[in-house]
Design a protein around this motif. Structure first.
Motif, PDB file in Angstrom:
ATOM      1  N   ASN A  90       5.427   7.025  80.541  1.00 23.20           N
ATOM      2  CA  ASN A  90       5.540   8.292  80.006  1.00 23.20           C
ATOM      3  C   ASN A  90       4.337   9.117  80.836  1.00 23.20           C
ATOM      4  OD1 ASN A  90       7.725   9.411  77.844  1.00 23.20           O
ATOM      5  ND2 ASN A  90       6.536   7.982  76.592  1.00 23.20           N
ATOM      6  N   ARG A  91       3.282   8.149  81.369  1.00 24.89           N
ATOM      7  CA  ARG A  91       2.045   8.454  82.085  1.00 24.89           C
ATOM      8  C   ARG A  91       2.936   8.503  83.829  1.00 24.89           C
ATOM      9  NH1 ARG A  91      -2.312   7.888  80.442  1.00 24.89           N
ATOM     10  NH2 ARG A  91      -3.271   6.942  78.739  1.00 24.89           N
ATOM     11  N   ALA A  92       3.811   7.931  84.361  1.00 19.13           N
ATOM     12  CA  ALA A  92       4.492   7.802  85.096  1.00 19.13           C
ATOM     13  C   ALA A  92       5.478   9.185  85.474  1.00 19.13           C
ATOM     14  CB  ALA A  92       5.786   6.532  85.460  1.00 19.13           C
ATOM     15  N   ALA A  93       6.037   9.352  84.027  1.00 20.38           N
ATOM     16  CA  ALA A  93       6.786  10.093  84.275  1.00 20.38           C
ATOM     17  C   ALA A  93       6.242  11.945  84.007  1.00 20.38           C
ATOM     18  CB  ALA A  93       7.999  10.521  82.446  1.00 20.38           C
ATOM     19  N   ALA A  94       5.086  12.079  83.632  1.00 16.69           N
ATOM     20  CA  ALA A  94       4.171  13.465  83.559  1.00 16.69           C
ATOM     21  C   ALA A  94       3.310  13.202  85.033  1.00 16.69           C
ATOM     22  CB  ALA A  94       3.269  12.620  82.701  1.00 16.69           C
ATOM     23  N   ALA A  95       3.593  12.304  85.443  1.00  9.79           N
ATOM     24  CA  ALA A  95       2.267  12.010  86.820  1.00  9.79           C
ATOM     25  C   ALA A  95       4.092  12.933  88.210  1.00  9.79           C
ATOM     26  CB  ALA A  95       2.119  10.542  87.619  1.00  9.79           C
ATOM     27  N   LEU A  96       4.659  12.708  87.371  1.00 11.57           N
ATOM     28  CA  LEU A  96       6.211  13.435  88.552  1.00 11.57           C
ATOM     29  C   LEU A  96       6.434  14.476  87.892  1.00 11.57           C
ATOM     30  CD1 LEU A  96       8.107   9.846  89.454  1.00 11.57           C
ATOM     31  CD2 LEU A  96       6.599  10.696  90.743  1.00 11.57           C
ATOM     32  N   GLY A  97       5.586  15.205  87.040  1.00  5.43           N
ATOM     33  CA  GLY A  97       6.252  16.675  87.025  1.00  5.43           C
ATOM     34  C   GLY A  97       7.660  16.105  85.820  1.00  5.43           C
ATOM     35  N   TYR A  98       7.641  14.924  85.414  1.00 10.23           N
ATOM     36  CA  TYR A  98       8.806  14.886  84.406  1.00 10.23           C
ATOM     37  C   TYR A  98       7.963  15.348  82.510  1.00 10.23           C
ATOM     38  CZ  TYR A  98      11.556  14.122  88.261  1.00 10.23           C
ATOM     39  OH  TYR A  98      12.327  14.413  89.255  1.00 10.23           O
ATOM     40  N   GLY A  99       8.833  14.970  81.653  1.00 10.32           N
ATOM     41  CA  GLY A  99       8.526  15.512  80.368  1.00 10.32           C
ATOM     42  C   GLY A  99       8.283  14.665  79.718  1.00 10.32           C
ATOM     43  N   THR A 100       7.932  13.636  78.576  1.00  6.91           N
ATOM     44  CA  THR A 100       7.973  12.787  77.686  1.00  6.91           C
ATOM     45  C   THR A 100       9.390  12.260  77.647  1.00  6.91           C
ATOM     46  OG1 THR A 100       6.777  14.032  76.954  1.00  6.91           O
ATOM     47  CG2 THR A 100       7.747  12.061  75.227  1.00  6.91           C
ATOM     48  N   VAL A 101       9.187  10.604  77.988  1.00 15.02           N
ATOM     49  CA  VAL A 101      10.777   9.741  78.409  1.00 15.02           C
ATOM     50  C   VAL A 101      11.443   9.617  76.559  1.00 15.02           C
ATOM     51  CG1 VAL A 101      12.482   8.391  78.736  1.00 15.02           C
ATOM     52  CG2 VAL A 101      10.453   9.867  80.322  1.00 15.02           C
ATOM     53  N   ASN A 102      11.956   9.756  76.081  1.00 12.12           N
ATOM     54  CA  ASN A 102      12.283   9.719  74.556  1.00 12.12           C
ATOM     55  C   ASN A 102      13.361   8.094  74.968  1.00 12.12           C
ATOM     56  OD1 ASN A 102      11.343  10.882  73.418  1.00 12.12           O
ATOM     57  ND2 ASN A 102      12.886  12.071  73.287  1.00 12.12           N
ATOM     58  N   ILE A 103      12.898   7.125  74.555  1.00 12.99           N
ATOM     59  CA  ILE A 103      13.650   5.701  75.216  1.00 12.99           C
ATOM     60  C   ILE A 103      14.238   5.380  73.580  1.00 12.99           C
ATOM     61  CG2 ILE A 103      13.969   3.507  76.039  1.00 12.99           C
ATOM     62  CD1 ILE A 103      10.995   3.855  77.488  1.00 12.99           C
ATOM     63  N   SER A 104      15.608   4.982  73.969  1.00 15.28           N
ATOM     64  CA  SER A 104      16.201   4.985  72.585  1.00 15.28           C
ATOM     65  C   SER A 104      15.450   3.249  71.730  1.00 15.28           C
ATOM     66  CB  SER A 104      17.525   4.639  72.432  1.00 15.28           C
ATOM     67  OG  SER A 104      17.588   3.460  73.560  1.00 15.28           O
ATOM     68  N   GLY A 105      15.978   3.509  70.283  1.00 14.26           N
ATOM     69  CA  GLY A 105      15.300   1.848  70.244  1.00 14.26           C
ATOM     70  C   GLY A 105      16.012   0.739  70.839  1.00 14.26           C
ATOM     71  N   LEU A 106      17.350   0.561  70.583  1.00 14.69           N
ATOM     72  CA  LEU A 106      18.042  -0.134  71.814  1.00 14.69           C
ATOM     73  C   LEU A 106      18.044  -0.123  72.759  1.00 14.69           C
ATOM     74  CD1 LEU A 106      21.037  -1.427  71.304  1.00 14.69           C
ATOM     75  CD2 LEU A 106      22.332   0.643  71.788  1.00 14.69           C
ATOM     76  N   ALA A 107      17.680   0.578  73.480  1.00 16.77           N
ATOM     77  CA  ALA A 107      16.905   0.683  75.015  1.00 16.77           C
ATOM     78  C   ALA A 107      15.887  -0.854  75.323  1.00 16.77           C
ATOM     79  CB  ALA A 107      17.647   1.352  76.193  1.00 16.77           C
ATOM     80  N   ALA A 108      15.049  -0.157  73.953  1.00 14.36           N
ATOM     81  CA  ALA A 108      13.705  -0.675  73.964  1.00 14.36           C
ATOM     82  C   ALA A 108      14.213  -2.262  73.453  1.00 14.36           C
ATOM     83  CB  ALA A 108      13.155   0.026  73.407  1.00 14.36           C
ATOM     84  N   GLY A 109      14.699  -2.769  73.080  1.00 11.11           N
ATOM     85  CA  GLY A 109      14.968  -3.582  72.367  1.00 11.11           C
ATOM     86  C   GLY A 109      15.597  -4.330  73.056  1.00 11.11           C
ATOM     87  N   ILE A 110      16.767  -4.069  74.094  1.00  9.07           N
ATOM     88  CA  ILE A 110      18.033  -5.121  75.020  1.00  9.07           C
ATOM     89  C   ILE A 110      16.570  -5.240  75.786  1.00  9.07           C
ATOM     90  CG2 ILE A 110      18.861  -4.931  76.645  1.00  9.07           C
ATOM     91  CD1 ILE A 110      21.158  -3.527  75.093  1.00  9.07           C
TER      92      ILE A 110
END
Length: 240
Positions: A90-110
């Protein structure tokens, strides 16, 4: 606890039973295990090749990766990768001008299971490759095979029987590691079992049911593993 005081209706598939919820949690656990195990195989293959055939820098990086992951408890790694990894992203996305990144629990778990599995798969595959007789690889080179063709036709088929026992253990471990994701709130089997037991106070019933589902998954996995191992060992001499 005797059979006459056990409310088996709590395991019904339809509400007010929780059987459907448990099966949904089991399905989520299987999805994470398959995804994480597959990612671990990819990382492990790259790690094994890097350790065996990479340059000094690559070998050192792979050594650091496998040492750190195998040294730190898996629960700590899950908390670190899940929370700290999300914060860094999220910090990297904010530094690049993007909003908060929502990561699904499934993707994070994998991803988390895959990173952990990758470190162990690296060592399993590295050992299996080293178990291939050097004469077979030298013969392939003598026939003029390219490194990629040698890998596909000689190294991989020859190392697979050596790798299957270790890889099968890693698969069973990955199915159990999904339970650790309950600490980050992902609705896998262990978390929904806790929720069902807490709501009904039937702790023995639901945790025994969860244990039975894990056991069933293990038994089915063992049947599939035995079939794969028998296919991979075709043509091998039977042990005396």
């Amino acid at each position: 606890m005797t059979a006459d005081v056990i409310n088996w209706g709590l395991l019904a598939l339809e509400p007010p039973g929780w059987g459907g919820v448990l099966l949904a949690g089991l399905f989520n656990s299987i999805k994470i295990a398959i995804g994480g195990y597959s990612l671990g195989l990819v990382l492990g293959t790259g790690g094994a090749c890097g350790k065996l055939y990479g340059g000094p820098v690559v070998k050192d990086l792979m050594e650091i990766y496998t040492t750190l992951v195998r040294a730190v408890p898996e629960l700590v790694l899950i908390l670190l990768l899940y929370y700290a990894g999300t914060d860094v992203l999220n910090r990297a996305a904010a530094a690049l001008g993007y909003g908060t990144v929502n990561i699904s629990g499934l993707a994070a778990g994998i991803f988390v299971i895959g990173v952990v599995q990758g470190a162990y798969a690296t060592e399993v595959l590295r050992g299996a490759i080293l178990a291939v007789p050097a004469g077979q690889i030298e013969a392939a080179r003598a026939y003029g095979m390219s490194p990629l063709l040698t890998l596909r036709r000689v190294t991989l088929p020859a190392m697979l029987p050596h790798a299957i026992p270790g890889l099968s253990n890693l698969w069973l471990i990955s199915t159990k590691d999904t339970a650790l994701l309950a600490v980050v709130g992902f609705s896998e089997l262990t978390l929904v079992t806790r929720q069902a037991a807490g709501a009904t106070k039937a702790y023995m019933l639901f945790f025994c049911a969860a244990g039975a589902l894990y056991l069933l998954l293990t038994l089915v996995s063992n049947l599939i593993i035995r079939f794969i191992e028998a296919r991979a060992r075709r043509g091998w001499a039977a042990p005396s």
